[in-house]
Design an enzyme around this catalytic site. Sequence first.
Site, mmCIF file in Angstrom:
data_model
loop_
_atom_site.group_PDB
_atom_site.id
_atom_site.type_symbol
_atom_site.label_atom_id
_atom_site.label_comp_id
_atom_site.label_asym_id
_atom_site.label_seq_id
_atom_site.Cartn_x
_atom_site.Cartn_y
_atom_site.Cartn_z
ATOM 1 N N GLY A 94 0.851 -1.184 0.000
ATOM 2 C CA GLY A 94 0.000 0.000 0.000
ATOM 3 C C GLY A 94 0.889 1.237 0.000
ATOM 4 N N GLN A 146 3.306 9.939 0.928
ATOM 5 C CA GLN A 146 4.570 9.198 1.088
ATOM 6 C C GLN A 146 5.537 9.424 -0.065
ATOM 7 O OE1 GLN A 146 2.481 5.248 2.023
ATOM 8 N NE2 GLN A 146 4.305 5.182 3.292
ATOM 9 N N CYS A 195 5.346 0.071 7.750
ATOM 10 C CA CYS A 195 5.071 1.184 6.847
ATOM 11 C C CYS A 195 6.341 1.522 6.083
ATOM 12 C CB CYS A 195 4.617 2.388 7.669
ATOM 13 S SG CYS A 195 4.288 3.858 6.681
ATOM 14 N N LEU A 196 6.197 1.787 4.787
ATOM 15 C CA LEU A 196 7.372 2.128 3.981
ATOM 16 C C LEU A 196 8.048 3.407 4.470
ATOM 17 C CD1 LEU A 196 5.978 1.351 0.397
ATOM 18 C CD2 LEU A 196 7.479 -0.079 1.797
ATOM 19 N N HIS A 210 -4.855 1.773 6.979
ATOM 20 C CA HIS A 210 -3.494 2.303 7.098
ATOM 21 C C HIS A 210 -3.265 3.425 6.069
ATOM 22 C CE1 HIS A 210 1.002 1.567 7.783
ATOM 23 N NE2 HIS A 210 0.982 2.312 6.691
ATOM 24 N N GLU A 211 -3.701 3.180 4.823
ATOM 25 C CA GLU A 211 -3.471 4.183 3.766
ATOM 26 C C GLU A 211 -4.378 5.398 3.947
ATOM 27 O OE1 GLU A 211 -0.791 3.782 2.289
ATOM 28 O OE2 GLU A 211 -0.595 1.670 2.816
ATOM 29 N N HIS A 238 -2.869 7.701 6.343
ATOM 30 C CA HIS A 238 -1.817 8.544 5.745
ATOM 31 C C HIS A 238 -2.410 9.813 5.147
ATOM 32 C CE1 HIS A 238 2.000 6.476 6.038
ATOM 33 N NE2 HIS A 238 1.536 5.359 5.542
HETATM 34 NI NI NI Z 1 2.378 3.489 5.636
#
Ligand code: NI
Length: 185
Positions: A61, A66, A108-109, A150-151, A154
């Site tokens: 995701g 991000q 998370c990235l 989660h997204e 963000h």
């Molecule tokens: Ni994330």
Amino acid sequence: MSEPRKREAHAPKAGVKIHPVVKYPEPVLARVAEPVTEFGPELEKLVEEMFESMYVAEGIGLAAPQIAIPKQIAVVDISFKSRPEDKLVLINPEIIEREGKATEEEGCLSLPDIREKVQRPEWVKVRAQNAKGEFFEIEGDDLLARAMQHEIDHLNGILFIDHLSRLKRDLVLRRIKKLQRNGEW
Ligand code: NI
């Protein structure tokens, strides 16, 4: 969102721009993203770049903040290219129903190598637009519910560590500071 498993390196499609993923504490990650008002080819191009950037980063995701674009756009692919029908584009998404509770580890990235258990609703229904501007609804449980939440977080300037207890969050932030000091972040 990221998973612990190591993926096979993704060879990006020729001619598609790969955007680097920004890390905590980049301010763009803490801002509420702006709604998308223009749909069409340019947005479709950005969405493709987001999928490719997500695969290169080995994520399931990715939200536009991000990649330093403060807009309400997120992409999700919980099967990481295995099932084409799992590719999901969420523009201006909103959670309209939620049920149950589930606790699972999340990553998370934008917080590489940090993994913590997060409690969230187990099932959600989301209303969003696609890249053409068409409204749709999607419901999901388990990993899909988690990834969508989660997204969408963000897009509201929220990271998964914001769901942790004060004590756990402080421990994570201390770990990040140490990594920063060592030049490993
Ligand atoms: Ni994330």
